[in-house]
Design an enzyme around this catalytic site. Structure first.
Site, PDB file in Angstrom:
ATOM      1  N   HIS A  13       4.327 -12.249  -5.117  1.00 33.66           N
ATOM      2  CA  HIS A  13       4.802 -10.726  -5.138  1.00 33.66           C
ATOM      3  C   HIS A  13       6.170 -10.731  -5.775  1.00 33.66           C
ATOM      4  CE1 HIS A  13       5.097  -6.575  -3.314  1.00 33.66           C
ATOM      5  NE2 HIS A  13       6.374  -7.074  -3.752  1.00 33.66           N
ATOM      6  N   ASP A  22      -5.523  -5.689  -4.950  1.00 37.12           N
ATOM      7  CA  ASP A  22      -4.487  -5.084  -4.063  1.00 37.12           C
ATOM      8  C   ASP A  22      -4.943  -3.919  -3.023  1.00 37.12           C
ATOM      9  OD1 ASP A  22      -2.222  -5.204  -2.874  1.00 37.12           O
ATOM     10  OD2 ASP A  22      -0.846  -4.329  -4.332  1.00 37.12           O
TER      11      ASP A  22
HETATM   12  O1  DOR Z   1       1.362  -1.344  -2.397  1.00 38.93           O
HETATM   13  C1  DOR Z   1       1.232  -2.470  -1.836  1.00 38.93           C
HETATM   14  N1  DOR Z   1       0.686  -2.454  -0.402  1.00 38.93           N
HETATM   15  N2  DOR Z   1       1.837  -3.207  -2.198  1.00 38.93           N
HETATM   16  C2  DOR Z   1       2.057  -4.395  -1.440  1.00 38.93           C
HETATM   17  O2  DOR Z   1       2.861  -5.230  -2.159  1.00 38.93           O
HETATM   18  C3  DOR Z   1       1.713  -4.399  -0.136  1.00 38.93           C
HETATM   19  C4  DOR Z   1       0.547  -3.744   0.045  1.00 38.93           C
HETATM   20  C5  DOR Z   1       0.495  -3.433   1.437  1.00 38.93           C
HETATM   21  O3  DOR Z   1       0.399  -4.386   2.543  1.00 38.93           O
HETATM   22  O4  DOR Z   1       0.284  -2.019   1.827  1.00 38.93           O
HETATM   23 ZN    ZN Z   2      -0.738  -6.860  -1.874  1.00 37.87          ZN
END
Ligand code: DOR
Ligand code: ZN
Length: 436
Positions: free
Chosen positions: A179, A305
């Site tokens: 990341h 994601d």
């Molecule tokens: O949008 C995101 N949500 N990006 C991330 O890197 C972490 C993730 C989360 O864990 O909610």
């Molecule tokens: Zn993520």
């Protein structure tokens, strides 16, 4: 009992096969493929007009166990995956506590097998408690079943620690899912930096916040020989950097999420926090470069994601609400609509990024629709049109920016190890290991 998919369009990116066939499943495996096999005894599933692909694999999912079970669990997350056509997902370690210890990896794998209806693979944290200082025991985590390492949610900021982590990961041949985000450049931002953020008076996140760490991690992959995979690429710069890096380093790869190749900051109104994720939605020039990266093969993988958050968590001001959106139940339909039906990608190239490429990254024996392989399969109706309705999701959370969006193409049946876990939007709950 055998299951026979009759006259289905078989799409197998690994062998480049694209052909109408009958496919026979016996026990956990694909036993036969060919013409006129429907006389075999068993259940015949009519495949005319439908596509059969290797079960979809998502290398980037948040299942929220342990610690945030009100957002998602192994049960709800695996149902969500099955509903979306996914047979395998890898889940990130940014939980509470963080997944950073071999015992925890072993415990979660066991729990996942008992409670999940699809294959659930843990990703181990790179540093203890994701504090960015002390490396975990990668060898034992791998032995316990971790398929990759990641600090997802943030970057390991100390470049020296990062280099040691990559050297250690290389010894275990574990891919590192990076990341890329420099928090000193994010500086409290909540959306892409530019005219739009100024107009909405919301603090912006510049592309450089992603690009500088992307460049660093690609350089460190080259120097150490470790496998580095770029998570959720969102900028033109990161595509350009990966394109260059690939010219001399075969160990690097990258993924893009459906929201980043479909949407831009234009959809942000400053109110609906379901457009807030990290990295943020960018500009049209970034989106175009992501699409180009997919077409050229610079971007190897499509990953969701999937980041569930409750209504209460999301119902805050735009700057206060958490980053993240769910994706398992929309990825296939969005991808087919945006990339395949538009002719941007051929069906084989599209499914390569959701099957064999993710399987190779994680080093798991999946992603092939061939005789003798485990019968993890997804049956798709490519022509059915519908509107996305979050209230129908199996996920515990409904935080999606795609509500009401018209899409074309839908998973009709998901099969894991020869067992049907979802058919016509109905989850088969009797399939769990304990019930078999
Ligand atoms: O949008 C995101 N949500 N990006 C991330 O890197 C972490 C993730 C989360 O864990 O909610
Ligand atoms: Zn993520």
């Amino acid at each position: 009992m055998k299951i026979i998919f009759k006259e289905v369009r078989v799409l197998d990116p690994e062998s480049m096969r694209d052909e109408v066939l009958d496919v026979v499943i016996e026990g956990q495996k694909i036993s036969e493929m060919g013409k006129n096999l429907d006389k075999r005894e068993g259940r015949v599933i009519e495949g005319k007009g439908k596509w059969l692909v290797p079960g979809l694999i998502d290398v980037h999912v948040h299942l929220r166990e342990p610690g945030f079970e009100y957002k998602e669990t192994f049960i709800s997350g695996s149902y969500s995956g099955a509903m979306g056509g996914f047979t395998t997902v890898a889940y990130m370690p940014n939980t509470n506590p963080v997944i950073d210890h071999p015992d925890m990896v072993a415990k979660l794998i066991k729990k996942g097998k008992t409670e999940g209806i699809i294959n659930l693979h843990p990703v181990g944290a790179m540093t203890l408690s994701q504090q960015g200082n002390t490396l975990g025991d990668y060898r034992e985590m791998k032995k316990a079943g971790a398929v990759a390492l990641s600090e997802d949610g943030k970057s390991v900021l100390d470049s020296g620690v990062m280099k040691q982590a990559l050297l250690k990961a290389k010894k275990e041949n574990l891919p590192v899912l990076v990341h890329c985000e420099d928090p000193s450049l994010v500086a409290g931002g909540a959306m892409n930096e530019g005219e739009k953020s100024k107009a909405l008076k919301i603090k912006g996140i510049p592309n450089s916040a992603e690009d500088v760490i992307t460049a660093r991690d690609l350089i460190l992959s080259h120097e150490t020989g470790a496998r580095v995979h770029l998570c959720h690429m969102s900028t033109k710069g990161s595509v350009e950097l990966l394109r260059e890096a690939k010219k001399k380093n075969p160990k690097v790869s990258g993924e893009v999420s459906p929201h980043h190749f479909t949407l831009t900051e234009e959809v942000i109104d400053g109110m609906d926090t379901n457009t807030k994720m990290n990295p943020p939605l960018r500009r049209e020039a970034d989106r175009r470069e992501l699409i180009k990266g997919l077409q050229e093969g610079v971007i190897d993988i499509i990953a969701t994601d999937h980041a569930p958050h409750s209504k209460e968590d999301k119902n805050q001001g735009y700057e206060q609400a958490p980053f993240g959106i769910v994706g398992l139940e929309t990825a296939l339909s969005i991808g087919l609509t945006e990339l395949v039906h538009t002719g941007v990608l051929s069906p084989l190239t599209f499914f390569e990024k959701l099957t064999i490429n993710p399987a190779r990254l994680l080093g798991i024996p999946r992603g092939k629709l061939q005789v003798g392989e485990v019968a993890d399969l997804t049956l798709i109706d490519p022509d059915v049109s519908y509107e996305i309705q979050p209230e129908k999701f199996q996920s515990k959370s409904q935080n999606t920016p795609f509500t009401g969006r018209s899409v074309k193409g839908k998973p009709m049946l998901t099969m894991v190890s020869g067992k049907i876990v979802m058919e016509n939007e109905i989850i088969n709950e009797t399939i769990k290991e304990g019930n078999q």
